[in-house]
Design a protein around this motif. Structure first.
Motif, PDB file in Angstrom:
ATOM      1  N   CYS A 159      -3.504 -11.101  -8.208  1.00  0.00           N
ATOM      2  CA  CYS A 159      -4.863 -10.878  -7.910  1.00  0.00           C
ATOM      3  C   CYS A 159      -4.589  -9.451  -7.262  1.00  0.00           C
ATOM      4  O   CYS A 159      -5.119  -8.403  -7.684  1.00  0.00           O
ATOM      5  CB  CYS A 159      -5.846 -11.728  -7.192  1.00  0.00           C
ATOM      6  SG  CYS A 159      -7.451 -11.118  -6.901  1.00  0.00           S
TER       7      CYS A 159
ATOM      8  N   TYR B 112      -9.877 -13.300 -11.880  1.00  0.00           N
ATOM      9  CA  TYR B 112      -9.903 -14.501 -11.798  1.00  0.00           C
ATOM     10  C   TYR B 112      -9.790 -15.405 -12.763  1.00  0.00           C
ATOM     11  O   TYR B 112      -8.797 -16.341 -12.924  1.00  0.00           O
ATOM     12  CB  TYR B 112     -11.069 -14.954 -11.047  1.00  0.00           C
ATOM     13  CG  TYR B 112     -11.147 -14.550  -9.495  1.00  0.00           C
ATOM     14  CD1 TYR B 112     -10.255 -13.915  -8.804  1.00  0.00           C
ATOM     15  CD2 TYR B 112     -12.314 -14.510  -9.142  1.00  0.00           C
ATOM     16  CE1 TYR B 112     -10.599 -13.623  -7.565  1.00  0.00           C
ATOM     17  CE2 TYR B 112     -12.856 -13.910  -7.802  1.00  0.00           C
ATOM     18  CZ  TYR B 112     -11.839 -13.456  -6.724  1.00  0.00           C
ATOM     19  OH  TYR B 112     -11.802 -13.037  -5.803  1.00  0.00           O
TER      20      TYR B 112
ATOM     21  N   ARG C  11      -9.935 -19.099  -6.686  1.00  0.00           N
ATOM     22  CA  ARG C  11     -10.614 -18.500  -5.534  1.00  0.00           C
ATOM     23  C   ARG C  11     -10.233 -19.248  -4.309  1.00  0.00           C
ATOM     24  O   ARG C  11     -10.110 -18.571  -3.270  1.00  0.00           O
ATOM     25  CB  ARG C  11     -11.989 -18.766  -5.718  1.00  0.00           C
ATOM     26  CG  ARG C  11     -12.641 -17.702  -7.001  1.00  0.00           C
ATOM     27  CD  ARG C  11     -13.999 -18.080  -7.233  1.00  0.00           C
ATOM     28  NE  ARG C  11     -14.464 -17.496  -8.547  1.00  0.00           N
ATOM     29  CZ  ARG C  11     -15.296 -16.502  -8.711  1.00  0.00           C
ATOM     30  NH1 ARG C  11     -15.818 -16.109  -7.703  1.00  0.00           N
ATOM     31  NH2 ARG C  11     -15.617 -16.108  -9.900  1.00  0.00           N
TER      32      ARG C  11
END
Length: 198
Positions: free
Chosen positions: A147, A154, A169
């Protein structure tokens, strides 16, 4: 018969050209990710080479206009998992036919790419930051690299690590929190405000 052979050759040349443009451009990022997974430069080179072999073999199934980098990372991760499992069962076995068939396509690019010869990712980060990131548990380190360093969404990360977006997450949140705690002294030493929570 000769005409058909020339036509196939032209198709193969076109495939090679498209592959160079779409896929080989990501060789540094793939090497850094492979190094992150294997923690060994030689194994990382082997993993990248195997990834490009497989990607080239199945390049006709790649959907043009989609994220080639994410497609390559997924192949690399699957190769890593499969190789890890396979080596546990039968160590030391190599498919040399696959390597010899494709090596010529990427060897020029790889020999010209000095960044792939060293850990480019490591060179971008201060030693303390790099060591802090490397000290994180695998699942956190991986999503942070994908990321925050490689810039994947995501959704793309969830596909690569085969986990729900919520898990991605959560791992990012927890991984960043761990990294922040590890880097607090480094931040203070370099004049960053560690009290604000940002």
């Amino acid at each position: 018969m000769k005409e058909k052979k020339q036509m196939l050759s032209a198709q193969e040349q076109l495939k090679q050209q498209e592959f160079q443009e779409e896929a080989v451009a990501h060789i540094n990022s793939l090497y850094n990710y492979a190094l992150h997974l294997t923690m060994n430069p030689d194994d990382a080179h082997d993993l990248v080479q195997e990834t490009y072999l497989k990607a080239y073999k199945f390049f006709n199934s790649f959907e043009r206009g989609t994220n080639c980098k994410a497609w390559l990372f997924k192949i690399l991760k699957n190769n890593y998992i499969n190789k890890f499992r396979k080596n546990a069962r039968e160590p030391g076995k190599v498919d040399y036919d696959l390597i010899k068939d494709f090596y010529h396509t990427i060897k020029d690019v790889q020999s010209d790419t000095t960044e792939a010869e060293s850990d480019f990712f490591h060179s971008l980060l201060h030693e303390e930051v790099y060591q802090a990131l490397q000290s994180l548990p695998e699942e956190f380190r991986e999503v942070i690299q994908l990321c925050d360093i490689e810039g994947f969404t995501y959704e793309e990360i969830a596909n690569m690590v085969e986990s729900p977006i919520g898990t991605v997450r959560s791992r990012l949140y927890r991984g960043r929190k761990l990294l922040r705690a590890k880097l607090e002294d480094y931040a203070k030493k370099h004049g960053y405000d560690t009290e604000s929570g940002d």
